[in-house]
Each structure stands twice: as C-alpha cells, then as structure tokens.
Design a protein around this motif. Structure first.
Motif, PDB file in Angstrom:
ATOM      1  N   ARG A  65       0.817  -1.224   0.000  1.00 41.29           N
ATOM      2  CA  ARG A  65       0.000   0.000   0.000  1.00 41.29           C
ATOM      3  C   ARG A  65       0.848   1.269   0.000  1.00 41.29           C
TER       4      ARG A  65
ATOM      5  N   THR B  14       3.672   1.787  -1.323  1.00 39.90           N
ATOM      6  CA  THR B  14       4.339   2.047  -2.601  1.00 39.90           C
ATOM      7  C   THR B  14       3.484   2.950  -3.486  1.00 39.90           C
ATOM      8  N   GLN B  15       2.194   3.025  -3.196  1.00 40.74           N
ATOM      9  CA  GLN B  15       1.285   3.872  -3.971  1.00 40.74           C
ATOM     10  C   GLN B  15       1.399   5.342  -3.583  1.00 40.74           C
TER      11      GLN B  15
ATOM     12  N   THR C 262       3.248   8.966  -2.661  1.00 39.50           N
ATOM     13  CA  THR C 262       4.390   9.701  -3.209  1.00 39.50           C
ATOM     14  C   THR C 262       5.108  10.547  -2.166  1.00 39.50           C
TER      15      THR C 262
ATOM     16  N   LYS D 137       2.364   8.278   3.020  1.00 39.13           N
ATOM     17  CA  LYS D 137       2.679   6.916   3.466  1.00 39.13           C
ATOM     18  C   LYS D 137       2.222   6.700   4.906  1.00 39.13           C
TER      19      LYS D 137
END
Length: 182
Positions: free
Chosen positions: A61, A63-64, A66, A71
C-alpha cells in the motif's frame, strides 16, 4: 494454527486447552508439542503469521504513496482497518500478550518491531526531505502514531463497537501532522 485460530473465535485464550486444539485439528496432542513449546508459543506463531501478512499488505500500500505524510496516512488507515477486521487477534495483542515476557522474545514481537521500524524509516525520510520539521523527534513521533492507532480502536475492539475508520484515520493524521493550535 488454523484449529487454534478457529477456537479463539469461540473461546477465551485462557479457556482453550491443547487437547481441544488437537481434537479440533484432528491430530494428537503430542503432535502439537512437536512443533510448539506450549499454547503461548502457538499463540505467538499465529500472531507472527498474522503480522507478517499485515506487514506485506502495508508495504504494498505505501508504494502507492508519493510522500512521507501520505505513506504515514496509509499506515494509520491500514492499521485501523486491520485492528477492526481482526478484532480477536487485536484484542489478544492489545490486552493479553504484552503481559508476558515471552512475547518480547517471539517472532510475533519481531514483526511488531519491523512494523515500528517501517514507520520510523518513513518519518526519517520525511525529515530528510523537509516534509516533516527537522526538529521532530522521530522516535517520539513513531510512538505517538502507534499509540494513537491503538487507543483509537481499543474500546471498539474490546467491546465490539463500530468505528468509522476513515474518519478516525483522517482525524489522527490531521492532529498529528497539522496540530491543534488555533
């Protein structure tokens, strides 16, 4: 482990016996002791498997996202979702295992520390990029995030109450990352 997990859906941890676990799994009680030291070790193995799966979901999740804040927002949301989707394991983690010194030497605790280090690393990245204030104590912020997540759903997990996960996650993120000063 699956047999034990099913029994935990019906009974309190302390009332489950290894004989019941074995009977439910269709194996002998001795076979349980071949793979696990005792019932607590079995519990820690179940928690370890759960945490490992959860941490893999978190890694995918984030990694989605930016930015570091995005995060951390995702981790807060995903953690609340996990606590509420797996209320039994959450209750055990929040109330039972932390009272046992053996937990802190288990693979389950190692997975908890990996989760905490993931949060810490993202905070440090946010500080390095200037997204999070340079004078922020990363360890303290990590503790605030984890504590807010746990306390936000503790009563709901224990008493089976509903929780608006998205509203709660957004509220936690807003307070932590935007503050409360007028």
């Amino acid at each position: 482990m699956a047999s034990f997990s099913r029994l935990m859906q019906e009974k309190d941890f302390s009332s489950i016996t290894t004989a019941q676990i074995a009977r439910n799994a269709g194996v002998t009680e001795g076979l349980i002791y071949k793979y696990f030291k005792d019932k607590k070790d079995l519990l820690y193995q179940v928690l370890n498997a759960h945490f490992h799966e959860f941490h893999e979901k978190i890694k995918i999740r984030i990694t989605q996202a930016t930015s570091s804040i995005a995060k951390l927002d995702l981790i807060i949301l995903a953690s609340l979702e996990e606590y509420l989707e797996n209320r039994l394991l959450s209750k055990i983690l929040l109330l039972e295992v932390r009272n046992s010194q053996a937990f802190f030497n288990s693979g389950a605790y190692e997975m908890v520390t990996i989760y905490a280090r993931t949060i810490l690393k993202i905070i440090q990245e946010g500080i390095a990029s200037g997204e999070i204030a340079a004078d922020t104590n990363p360890d303290l912020l990590r503790k605030v995030i984890i504590g807010a997540i746990e306390h936000a759903c503790l009563g709901e997990v224990i008493f089976g109450k509903p929780l608006d996960i998205e509203k709660t996650a957004a509220g936690i993120s807003d307070i932590i990352f935007n503050g409360v000063k007028a």
